[in-house]
Design a protein around this motif. Structure first.
Motif, PDB file in Angstrom:
ATOM      1  N   LEU A  49       0.827  -1.204   0.000  1.00 21.97           N
ATOM      2  CA  LEU A  49       0.000   0.000   0.000  1.00 21.97           C
ATOM      3  C   LEU A  49       0.858   1.249   0.000  1.00 21.97           C
ATOM      4  N   ARG A  50       1.960   1.165   0.760  1.00 16.29           N
ATOM      5  CA  ARG A  50       2.806   2.360   0.922  1.00 16.29           C
ATOM      6  C   ARG A  50       4.185   1.940   1.383  1.00 16.29           C
ATOM      7  N   PHE A  63       4.096  -1.265   3.941  1.00 19.12           N
ATOM      8  CA  PHE A  63       2.794  -1.632   4.498  1.00 19.12           C
ATOM      9  C   PHE A  63       2.044  -2.464   3.471  1.00 19.12           C
ATOM     10  N   LEU A  64       1.701  -3.700   3.862  1.00 21.11           N
ATOM     11  CA  LEU A  64       1.072  -4.644   2.953  1.00 21.11           C
ATOM     12  C   LEU A  64      -0.337  -4.994   3.400  1.00 21.11           C
ATOM     13  N   ALA A  65      -1.186  -5.279   2.419  1.00 28.11           N
ATOM     14  CA  ALA A  65      -2.543  -5.735   2.690  1.00 28.11           C
ATOM     15  C   ALA A  65      -2.976  -6.673   1.576  1.00 28.11           C
ATOM     16  N   ARG A  66      -3.935  -7.495   1.895  1.00 27.22           N
ATOM     17  CA  ARG A  66      -4.595  -8.326   0.872  1.00 27.22           C
ATOM     18  C   ARG A  66      -5.871  -7.569   0.529  1.00 27.22           C
ATOM     19  N   GLU A  69     -12.010  -6.830  -3.500  1.00 21.45           N
ATOM     20  CA  GLU A  69     -12.802  -6.092  -4.474  1.00 21.45           C
ATOM     21  C   GLU A  69     -13.623  -5.027  -3.744  1.00 21.45           C
ATOM     22  N   GLY A  70     -13.611  -3.859  -4.270  1.00 19.22           N
ATOM     23  CA  GLY A  70     -14.352  -2.758  -3.654  1.00 19.22           C
ATOM     24  C   GLY A  70     -13.497  -1.865  -2.778  1.00 19.22           C
ATOM     25  N   ASP A  71     -12.295  -2.324  -2.387  1.00 17.99           N
ATOM     26  CA  ASP A  71     -11.405  -1.448  -1.624  1.00 17.99           C
ATOM     27  C   ASP A  71     -11.005  -0.275  -2.518  1.00 17.99           C
ATOM     28  N   SER A  72     -11.111   0.906  -1.986  1.00 20.78           N
ATOM     29  CA  SER A  72     -10.803   2.103  -2.750  1.00 20.78           C
ATOM     30  C   SER A  72      -9.572   2.771  -2.142  1.00 20.78           C
ATOM     31  N   VAL A  73      -8.439   2.511  -2.748  1.00 22.49           N
ATOM     32  CA  VAL A  73      -7.171   3.030  -2.242  1.00 22.49           C
ATOM     33  C   VAL A  73      -6.832   4.317  -2.989  1.00 22.49           C
ATOM     34  N   PRO A  74      -6.585   5.412  -2.272  1.00 24.83           N
ATOM     35  CA  PRO A  74      -6.233   6.672  -2.940  1.00 24.83           C
ATOM     36  C   PRO A  74      -4.930   6.555  -3.724  1.00 24.83           C
ATOM     37  N   GLU A  75      -4.872   7.224  -4.849  1.00 26.07           N
ATOM     38  CA  GLU A  75      -3.657   7.233  -5.679  1.00 26.07           C
ATOM     39  C   GLU A  75      -2.601   8.190  -5.132  1.00 26.07           C
ATOM     40  N   THR A  82      -2.382   8.452   4.703  1.00 21.00           N
ATOM     41  CA  THR A  82      -3.439   8.619   5.705  1.00 21.00           C
ATOM     42  C   THR A  82      -4.377   7.419   5.681  1.00 21.00           C
ATOM     43  N   TRP A  83      -4.805   7.005   4.504  1.00 21.60           N
ATOM     44  CA  TRP A  83      -5.712   5.865   4.347  1.00 21.60           C
ATOM     45  C   TRP A  83      -5.089   4.601   4.941  1.00 21.60           C
ATOM     46  N   THR A  84      -3.795   4.382   4.659  1.00 22.77           N
ATOM     47  CA  THR A  84      -3.092   3.192   5.156  1.00 22.77           C
ATOM     48  C   THR A  84      -3.142   3.121   6.677  1.00 22.77           C
TER      49      THR A  84
END
Length: 177
Positions: A49-50, A63-66, A69-75, A82-84
């Motif tokens: 993620l970051r 920072f890792l995540a699985r 579908e539907g997760d909305s990660v900011p570009e 902040t999202w992370t």
């Protein structure tokens, strides 16, 4: 949410000041980020993620995540940072620069004496398929699902020797007392 948690000695009612607290991530130190990132992305489908670098202190955080579908990660990086730090259940891999070139370097896995940290855990939809996937990817097993006293639980090792428990939730419904 009406479940108040199991009651055991030492458990107190959560103070109102802790409202909104959540476990964000667990950190593991890794000797080689390339090797560890390859393992967690290939074997467990995790994505970075970051990445945060701290040049003055010579370390990097991944920072890792699985993602689902539907997760909305900011570009945008600032918004994604902040999202992370607002998520649940992330894995942080910390790399202290230079450890990847030190011959024989290894972190304590927490399971050798003196014991401390034990393991992280992934829940999978099908334990048998996960075990076959681990075999196909040359993952090192500590314990297969049919071994030991605890059936339907797998333990594997990551590249740094950390233990990873792998479970299928519905197979554990009657576990313990």
């Amino acid at each position: 949410m009406s479940f108040a948690g199991e009651q055991h000695m030492g458990v107190v009612t959560p103070p109102p000041e802790t409202q909104g607290f959540r476990l964000n991530h667990l950190m593991l130190r890794v000797a080689s980020p390339e090797r560890s990132l390859a393992f967690y992305s290939r074997v467990f489908g995790m994505q970075v993620l970051r990445r945060l670098d701290f040049a003055e202190m010579q370390f990097s955080l991944y920072f890792l995540a699985r993602l689902e579908e539907g997760d909305s990660v900011p570009e945008a990086q600032d918004a994604r940072t902040t999202w992370t730090f607002q998520q649940k259940g992330l894995l942080e891999l910390t790399h202290n620069w230079g450890t990847e070139t030190q011959e024989g370097f290894a972190y304590h896995d927490g399971n050798a004496e003196p014991q401390g940290f034990g393991h992280i855990c992934f829940s999978v939809p099908d334990l048998a398929k996960a075990q076959a996937w681990f075999d196909a990817n040359d993952v090192t097993f500590i314990k297969r699902a049919d071994q030991g006293k605890m059936k339907d639980v797998i333990f594997v090792k990551d590249p740094d020797g950390y233990w990873i428990e792998v479970v299928q939730a519905d197979l554990l419904a009657n576990m313990g007392d």
